[in-house]
Design a protein around this motif. Sequence first.
Motif, mmCIF file in Angstrom:
data_model
loop_
_atom_site.group_PDB
_atom_site.id
_atom_site.type_symbol
_atom_site.label_atom_id
_atom_site.label_comp_id
_atom_site.label_asym_id
_atom_site.label_seq_id
_atom_site.Cartn_x
_atom_site.Cartn_y
_atom_site.Cartn_z
ATOM 1 N N GLU A 24 1.116 -1.595 -0.101
ATOM 2 C CA GLU A 24 -0.103 0.126 -0.031
ATOM 3 C C GLU A 24 0.941 1.471 0.173
ATOM 4 O O GLU A 24 2.124 1.528 0.360
ATOM 5 N N THR A 25 0.493 2.572 -0.828
ATOM 6 C CA THR A 25 1.128 3.566 -0.203
ATOM 7 C C THR A 25 0.859 4.225 1.071
ATOM 8 O O THR A 25 -0.087 3.647 1.534
ATOM 9 N N SER A 27 -0.627 6.822 1.757
ATOM 10 C CA SER A 27 -1.996 7.073 1.188
ATOM 11 C C SER A 27 -3.033 6.311 1.787
ATOM 12 O O SER A 27 -4.274 6.411 2.469
ATOM 13 N N GLN A 28 -2.487 4.966 0.691
ATOM 14 C CA GLN A 28 -3.808 4.400 1.189
ATOM 15 C C GLN A 28 -3.831 3.436 2.681
ATOM 16 O O GLN A 28 -5.156 3.277 3.315
ATOM 17 N N SER A 29 -2.995 3.472 3.381
ATOM 18 C CA SER A 29 -2.930 2.634 4.668
ATOM 19 C C SER A 29 -3.068 3.719 5.715
ATOM 20 O O SER A 29 -4.083 3.235 6.746
ATOM 21 N N GLN A 31 -5.734 6.353 4.489
ATOM 22 C CA GLN A 31 -7.227 5.985 4.489
ATOM 23 C C GLN A 31 -8.159 4.566 5.294
ATOM 24 O O GLN A 31 -9.004 4.658 5.612
ATOM 25 N N ARG A 32 -7.067 3.198 4.761
ATOM 26 C CA ARG A 32 -7.583 2.374 5.478
ATOM 27 C C ARG A 32 -7.032 2.280 7.330
ATOM 28 O O ARG A 32 -8.924 1.814 8.049
ATOM 29 N N LYS A 96 -2.019 12.105 -1.767
ATOM 30 C CA LYS A 96 -3.850 11.427 -2.270
ATOM 31 C C LYS A 96 -4.056 11.502 -4.475
ATOM 32 O O LYS A 96 -4.347 11.655 -4.541
ATOM 33 N N GLU A 163 -6.138 5.997 -6.756
ATOM 34 C CA GLU A 163 -4.987 6.422 -6.758
ATOM 35 C C GLU A 163 -3.835 7.033 -8.058
ATOM 36 O O GLU A 163 -4.565 5.838 -8.593
#
Length: 646
Positions: A24-25, A27-29, A31-32, A96, A163
């Motif tokens: 994950e990037t 930003s993805q981490s 958001q999770r 993001k 993304e």
Amino acid sequence: MAQAEVNSLAKETGSQDLPGFSCETLSQSFQRQAARAPECVALQFGRERLTYRELDERSNQLARHLRGFGLQADNLVAICFENSFELIISMLAVLKAGAGYLPIDPSYPVERISMILDDANPSVILTCEALAERVRQRSGGSVVCVDKDSQSISVLSSIGLNEIAGFDSLAYVIYTSGSTGRPKGVMVTHRNAARLFTATADWFNFGPSDVWTSFHSSAFDFSVWEIWGCLLNGGRLVCVPHWVTRSPSDFYQLLVEDQVTVLNQTPAAFYQLVQLEEAGAVEALKLRYVIFGGEALNFANLRPWFDRHGDQMPRLINMYGITETTVHVTYRPVSARDSREEVRSLIGIPIPDLSIYLLDGELKPVAAGDVGEIYVGGAGVARGYLNRPELTAQRFTRDPFADEPSAVMYRSGDLARIVEGGDLEYLGRGDLQVKVRGYRIELGEIEATLADHPSVSQAVVLARRDGPGEPRLVAYIVGKPSASPTAHDLRDFLAKRLPEHMVPYAYEPLEAFPLTVNGKVDRAALPAPREQVRATTERASAPMEREIEEIWREVLGTGSFGFDDNFFDVGGDSLLLANVYGLIRRGLKLSFPITDLFQFTTIRGIARHLSMRAATTTSRADARERAQRQRAAFGRRREFHGRDQS
């Protein structure tokens, strides 16, 4: 541990071998994490708080605004803010939007800011109206003031964006000091940064109950560990105002009141807290971890801390690190026994997905116990230097010890050896790079800047430790014919071009530099800076000046200064100024912001300012008292008239 055993850690160069590793990037981490606990507090600044949901939504809106500039993966967006909600929101929004963020410390001189912006050429610059002029000194790149444009940004959708950045896209670029006088930008990817937290998770077990501080400058890579270590684990991040970072007593109070559990500090900054407790300021702390980085740790300085707190709660961890290998490289818990018995600078073992090699000049591993240069391989090694292919080729080389043919290792310039038990002992720099108060400094950059002064023919800069305390920068100057630059002139010249931590405190004029038999400058033969002998007729003109003089004498460890000398010209620095601040407040029973001491830097100037401030305070108090008496009199008159009318 023999060198072969250290080298065996190179087998773990692939991040896919780490249990639980996710591609994950950052930003993805985040958001999770935000989706998991949206109403938990993510950010705190004073009494203001922002939840994970609010942080996610506001960064989504700003990211949409940034997408309007046509950003692509590997583009850069500069961010220039004081420590604040806007700083963190902007970092997250840039990621993001698909770009990498370029942190600019607003305290840097405008000339240095312009140099960085010209070199990096960011697509957009995010800042606020109060700082906009500091980043406008260049052509190209759109400047977005998030406070000025807040209304148009706030109407944008707060739903998450698709993304466009990948795991190997740039996450950030941080500039470090450069030996040629030109700072260099280190390119760090999402992969480099994300794996840091996974690789160290078993050691720390960070979680939602942890409270972190955002203490360090965003342009210092320790901030990466603080900010993302907190937010990717669901913790609460307390943004520390700049003036609080300069006041140990106020920062200690923040640790107590906000119940901070994870504290990241350079040793020099933490020693200030140890000294504060020794002076009697001991309150209930909630710390689980104190994590050191940025400079060599002297275990003996921690003895008073361990005597009060023990070594289990909190745990003290020493982590050697390099910007080019993504913040941290090694891990070593520090014990109370270390503080009593250990005199070496032990930095522990490599992080599991990194490898450390101790090599000689021919890139061959040295024998156990011998001194070698530290090379670092593995998943944390950055992409290289921005726009510096030749320097990248010199410092980022193929890793001959890894299984992967494309694996790269970084040449650190640091020296170390393996001691009994497998610890690495850090032995300092093998070149002209030093660390002062946690900042990595290329002495060559200061020398190159000094050489630009019209009256300077040659310049050499050293980090000297001629007394107690941290090393201090000393400049040695050979002037041009018929020129004699003063220390005041040279300091002012550098202060306009370099950050405060790179400006020497002493300037020693020489007719010529001592040379070695090879014709090189003999740095070991350069003399200690001479103390200026002042006329004994100089006397304080007011009692407060005498008291401040005594405080300076205690903090600086010398009396060789005058009442009109600048604190920073006679050996002072920002950390020592924090000591002066605490002693003045306690000794003179005065309340004032520490920022006043950065504005009034002489004994006479401080005394005059504080006297006027005290007089103004007294005058205001008298005025308030007179006003209260008047209001009371008016009240009595109203009552009297009321009775009269009845």
